[in-house]
Design a protein around this motif. Structure first.
Motif, PDB file in Angstrom:
ATOM      1  N   TYR A  56      -7.164 -30.353 -20.715  1.00 37.23           N
ATOM      2  CA  TYR A  56      -7.177 -28.887 -20.698  1.00 37.23           C
ATOM      3  C   TYR A  56      -8.576 -28.402 -21.069  1.00 37.23           C
ATOM      4  O   TYR A  56      -9.433 -29.169 -21.498  1.00 37.23           O
ATOM      5  CB  TYR A  56      -6.139 -28.301 -21.666  1.00 37.23           C
ATOM      6  CG  TYR A  56      -6.454 -28.491 -23.135  1.00 37.23           C
ATOM      7  CD1 TYR A  56      -7.170 -27.535 -23.843  1.00 37.23           C
ATOM      8  CD2 TYR A  56      -6.041 -29.627 -23.815  1.00 37.23           C
ATOM      9  CE1 TYR A  56      -7.467 -27.705 -25.185  1.00 37.23           C
ATOM     10  CE2 TYR A  56      -6.327 -29.805 -25.154  1.00 37.23           C
ATOM     11  CZ  TYR A  56      -7.038 -28.836 -25.834  1.00 37.23           C
ATOM     12  OH  TYR A  56      -7.332 -29.025 -27.159  1.00 37.23           O
ATOM     13  N   LEU A  72       1.944 -23.778 -12.809  1.00 38.79           N
ATOM     14  CA  LEU A  72       2.396 -24.002 -14.177  1.00 38.79           C
ATOM     15  C   LEU A  72       1.243 -23.909 -15.183  1.00 38.79           C
ATOM     16  O   LEU A  72       1.371 -24.351 -16.317  1.00 38.79           O
ATOM     17  CB  LEU A  72       3.062 -25.386 -14.295  1.00 38.79           C
ATOM     18  CG  LEU A  72       4.349 -25.566 -13.500  1.00 38.79           C
ATOM     19  CD1 LEU A  72       4.852 -26.991 -13.624  1.00 38.79           C
ATOM     20  CD2 LEU A  72       5.419 -24.581 -13.973  1.00 38.79           C
ATOM     21  N   GLU A  73       0.128 -23.313 -14.764  1.00 39.56           N
ATOM     22  CA  GLU A  73      -0.997 -23.127 -15.661  1.00 39.56           C
ATOM     23  C   GLU A  73      -1.052 -21.686 -16.149  1.00 39.56           C
ATOM     24  O   GLU A  73      -0.687 -20.753 -15.430  1.00 39.56           O
ATOM     25  CB  GLU A  73      -2.315 -23.487 -14.960  1.00 39.56           C
ATOM     26  CG  GLU A  73      -2.438 -24.978 -14.651  1.00 39.56           C
ATOM     27  CD  GLU A  73      -3.779 -25.313 -14.027  1.00 39.56           C
ATOM     28  OE1 GLU A  73      -4.397 -24.404 -13.422  1.00 39.56           O
ATOM     29  OE2 GLU A  73      -4.207 -26.466 -14.126  1.00 39.56           O
ATOM     30  N   VAL A  74      -1.504 -21.526 -17.387  1.00 38.56           N
ATOM     31  CA  VAL A  74      -1.652 -20.200 -17.982  1.00 38.56           C
ATOM     32  C   VAL A  74      -3.062 -20.093 -18.556  1.00 38.56           C
ATOM     33  O   VAL A  74      -3.726 -21.112 -18.771  1.00 38.56           O
ATOM     34  CB  VAL A  74      -0.604 -19.963 -19.103  1.00 38.56           C
ATOM     35  CG1 VAL A  74       0.806 -20.016 -18.538  1.00 38.56           C
ATOM     36  CG2 VAL A  74      -0.769 -20.990 -20.227  1.00 38.56           C
ATOM     37  N   TRP A  78      -4.253 -17.809 -24.052  1.00 38.21           N
ATOM     38  CA  TRP A  78      -2.880 -17.713 -24.579  1.00 38.21           C
ATOM     39  C   TRP A  78      -2.684 -18.596 -25.809  1.00 38.21           C
ATOM     40  O   TRP A  78      -1.651 -18.519 -26.462  1.00 38.21           O
ATOM     41  CB  TRP A  78      -1.887 -18.087 -23.482  1.00 38.21           C
ATOM     42  CG  TRP A  78      -1.662 -16.999 -22.485  1.00 38.21           C
ATOM     43  CD1 TRP A  78      -2.498 -15.950 -22.200  1.00 38.21           C
ATOM     44  CD2 TRP A  78      -0.541 -16.845 -21.611  1.00 38.21           C
ATOM     45  NE1 TRP A  78      -1.976 -15.158 -21.200  1.00 38.21           N
ATOM     46  CE2 TRP A  78      -0.766 -15.691 -20.823  1.00 38.21           C
ATOM     47  CE3 TRP A  78       0.617 -17.586 -21.390  1.00 38.21           C
ATOM     48  CZ2 TRP A  78       0.133 -15.261 -19.868  1.00 38.21           C
ATOM     49  CZ3 TRP A  78       1.528 -17.161 -20.428  1.00 38.21           C
ATOM     50  CH2 TRP A  78       1.288 -16.002 -19.688  1.00 38.21           C
ATOM     51  N   LYS A 163      -7.987 -22.547 -17.827  1.00 39.33           N
ATOM     52  CA  LYS A 163      -6.529 -22.591 -17.836  1.00 39.33           C
ATOM     53  C   LYS A 163      -6.031 -23.754 -18.689  1.00 39.33           C
ATOM     54  O   LYS A 163      -6.762 -24.720 -18.939  1.00 39.33           O
ATOM     55  CB  LYS A 163      -5.997 -22.760 -16.407  1.00 39.33           C
ATOM     56  CG  LYS A 163      -6.448 -21.683 -15.420  1.00 39.33           C
ATOM     57  CD  LYS A 163      -5.739 -20.382 -15.651  1.00 39.33           C
ATOM     58  CE  LYS A 163      -6.100 -19.368 -14.568  1.00 39.33           C
ATOM     59  NZ  LYS A 163      -5.397 -18.073 -14.752  1.00 39.33           N
ATOM     60  N   HIS A 165      -2.252 -26.166 -19.103  1.00 43.74           N
ATOM     61  CA  HIS A 165      -0.934 -26.423 -18.538  1.00 43.74           C
ATOM     62  C   HIS A 165       0.120 -25.757 -19.429  1.00 43.74           C
ATOM     63  O   HIS A 165      -0.060 -25.646 -20.641  1.00 43.74           O
ATOM     64  CB  HIS A 165      -0.685 -27.925 -18.446  1.00 43.74           C
ATOM     65  CG  HIS A 165       0.500 -28.292 -17.606  1.00 43.74           C
ATOM     66  ND1 HIS A 165       1.759 -28.420 -18.138  1.00 43.74           N
ATOM     67  CD2 HIS A 165       0.620 -28.540 -16.278  1.00 43.74           C
ATOM     68  CE1 HIS A 165       2.606 -28.747 -17.178  1.00 43.74           C
ATOM     69  NE2 HIS A 165       1.931 -28.825 -16.036  1.00 43.74           N
ATOM     70  N   LEU A 166       1.197 -25.320 -18.822  1.00 39.52           N
ATOM     71  CA  LEU A 166       2.265 -24.662 -19.579  1.00 39.52           C
ATOM     72  C   LEU A 166       2.778 -25.551 -20.708  1.00 39.52           C
ATOM     73  O   LEU A 166       3.186 -25.052 -21.766  1.00 39.52           O
ATOM     74  CB  LEU A 166       3.419 -24.299 -18.629  1.00 39.52           C
ATOM     75  CG  LEU A 166       4.591 -23.521 -19.238  1.00 39.52           C
ATOM     76  CD1 LEU A 166       4.127 -22.168 -19.772  1.00 39.52           C
ATOM     77  CD2 LEU A 166       5.698 -23.317 -18.194  1.00 39.52           C
ATOM     78  N   SER A 167       2.720 -26.868 -20.516  1.00 39.26           N
ATOM     79  CA  SER A 167       3.194 -27.789 -21.548  1.00 39.26           C
ATOM     80  C   SER A 167       2.374 -27.647 -22.833  1.00 39.26           C
ATOM     81  O   SER A 167       2.910 -27.737 -23.936  1.00 39.26           O
ATOM     82  CB  SER A 167       3.141 -29.232 -21.047  1.00 39.26           C
ATOM     83  OG  SER A 167       1.814 -29.611 -20.723  1.00 39.26           O
ATOM     84  N   TYR A 169       0.976 -24.960 -23.901  1.00 38.76           N
ATOM     85  CA  TYR A 169       1.394 -23.687 -24.500  1.00 38.76           C
ATOM     86  C   TYR A 169       2.696 -23.865 -25.284  1.00 38.76           C
ATOM     87  O   TYR A 169       2.826 -23.406 -26.422  1.00 38.76           O
ATOM     88  CB  TYR A 169       1.571 -22.659 -23.381  1.00 38.76           C
ATOM     89  CG  TYR A 169       1.883 -21.251 -23.845  1.00 38.76           C
ATOM     90  CD1 TYR A 169       0.925 -20.518 -24.550  1.00 38.76           C
ATOM     91  CD2 TYR A 169       3.100 -20.659 -23.547  1.00 38.76           C
ATOM     92  CE1 TYR A 169       1.193 -19.225 -24.948  1.00 38.76           C
ATOM     93  CE2 TYR A 169       3.369 -19.364 -23.946  1.00 38.76           C
ATOM     94  CZ  TYR A 169       2.414 -18.649 -24.645  1.00 38.76           C
ATOM     95  OH  TYR A 169       2.687 -17.363 -25.055  1.00 38.76           O
ATOM     96  N   ILE A 170       3.643 -24.585 -24.698  1.00 36.82           N
ATOM     97  CA  ILE A 170       4.937 -24.810 -25.357  1.00 36.82           C
ATOM     98  C   ILE A 170       4.775 -25.718 -26.569  1.00 36.82           C
ATOM     99  O   ILE A 170       5.354 -25.471 -27.634  1.00 36.82           O
ATOM    100  CB  ILE A 170       5.945 -25.410 -24.355  1.00 36.82           C
ATOM    101  CG1 ILE A 170       6.243 -24.407 -23.235  1.00 36.82           C
ATOM    102  CG2 ILE A 170       7.239 -25.823 -25.059  1.00 36.82           C
ATOM    103  CD1 ILE A 170       7.068 -24.973 -22.097  1.00 36.82           C
TER     104      ILE A 170
END
Length: 323
Positions: A56, A72-74, A78, A163, A165-167, A169-170
């Protein structure tokens, strides 16, 4: 319906002694150490989804062909969101510990039931952490979360193009959710049929004072290190942002390693572990944090060397003189 579901979950956890927080951090540790090692050793043979899950920021995997994974990228900015969560979550924990000590009352039944659900069940949770230790460590983690909240929301300069990955972020939310709970799961007053003891400075051992000193040093140095990175993107005279590009950092421990902020992050968690030495959960957290920081530091170090021809050869990735 939901209440019945929770009761069934609690019964299952009680019967099989499922420790959800330990399982969470053990899983994180296995994933980051396994896939991080593979990326460092044989990245070219790995599928894109693994690369995107581990990489990332500046060293993110750039594969524009996989449109599904790209969705699936943010934004990397964030990151600030889960520090807002950590800010509030840590203050709640500190408040509950402080209130319990002052009032000499056990935590509310709802809190104990909640901890039972995530900490191995009603019959498995034992008192391992004294109130003295709990108050100190919840204060330390609250200070860390408040500082990171301030940095990411008001100081840090995120590139508008970067960006994650959403992973990632979680995982950020899950990390702070579990780490703060780990301070309470085996603490006096938060385990069934136990009461908090009184706080006293005389109960603080020499080793704990050494851990406090390590925390203070690492906490303050991480702040200074992060400010070096922030100032790289500011005009030294006006203070205005003049770049979103990654520049080569200099000064402080950057003269010895590429990612001193990650080195200090490890030390912060090690310092807390030194106070909570009886907690298996916190040991698992330290393994996870150490593995995660080392993998990212190695990838960052590689990126620096690839993008700056005059990058200092004497710099290590994360641990001075060693790694």
């Amino acid at each position: 319906m939901f209440r019945k579901f929770l009761i069934n979950c609690q019964d299952y956890i009680d019967n099989y002694s499922v420790h959800l927080i330990n399982t969470l951090f053990l899983s994180f540790s296995v994933i980051i150490i396994t896939f991080g090692s593979l990326i460092i050793a044989v990245e070219s043979f790995l599928p894109t989804f693994i690369k995107k899950t581990i990489r990332y920021g500046k060293h993110k995997c750039k594969d524009d062909q996989n449109s599904l994974l790209n969705r699936l990228e943010v934004p990397k900015s964030w990151f600030a969101h889960f520090y807002i969560f950590a800010f509030g979550w840590s203050i709640c924990a500190f408040y509950l510990v402080l209130k319990g000590i002052i009032m000499h009352n056990a935590a509310p039944d709802a809190v104990i039931a909640f901890l039972d659900l995530f900490g191995g069940g009603r019959n498995q949770r034992k008192v391992l952490i004294k109130s003295n230790e709990a108050l100190i460590t919840t204060l330390l983690m609250t200070l860390q979360c408040i500082r990171r909240f301030y940095e990411t929301n008001f100081v840090q300069i995120f590139s508008s193009k970067q960006k994650i990955h959403l992973s990632h972020y979680i995982v950020g939310y899950l990390h702070y959710f579990g780490a703060i709970l780990a301070l309470l799961i085996n603490t006096e007053g938060f385990v069934k049929d136990s009461l908090p003891s009184t706080f006293s400075f005389t109960k603080i051992t020499l080793i704990q004072y050494m851990c406090l000193a390590l925390f203070h040093f690492s906490w303050s140095q991480q702040w200074k290190t992060n400010m070096i990175l922030v100032n790289l993107r500011k005009d030294s005279k006006t203070g205005k942002i003049n770049s979103e590009h990654h520049l080569m950092p200099r000064g402080g421990l950057f003269e010895m390693v590429s990612s001193p902020h990650m080195f200090f992050e490890i030390q912060i968690y090690v310092a807390v572990m030194g106070i909570l030495y009886q907690s298996l959960t916190w040991k698992l957290i330290v393994i996870w944090v150490t593995g995660n920081q080392i993998v990212n530091a190695l990838l960052t170090h590689k990126w620096y060397k690839e993008n700056f021809k005059n990058y200092p050869k004497n710099r290590k990735a994360i641990i001075p003189f060693l790694l």
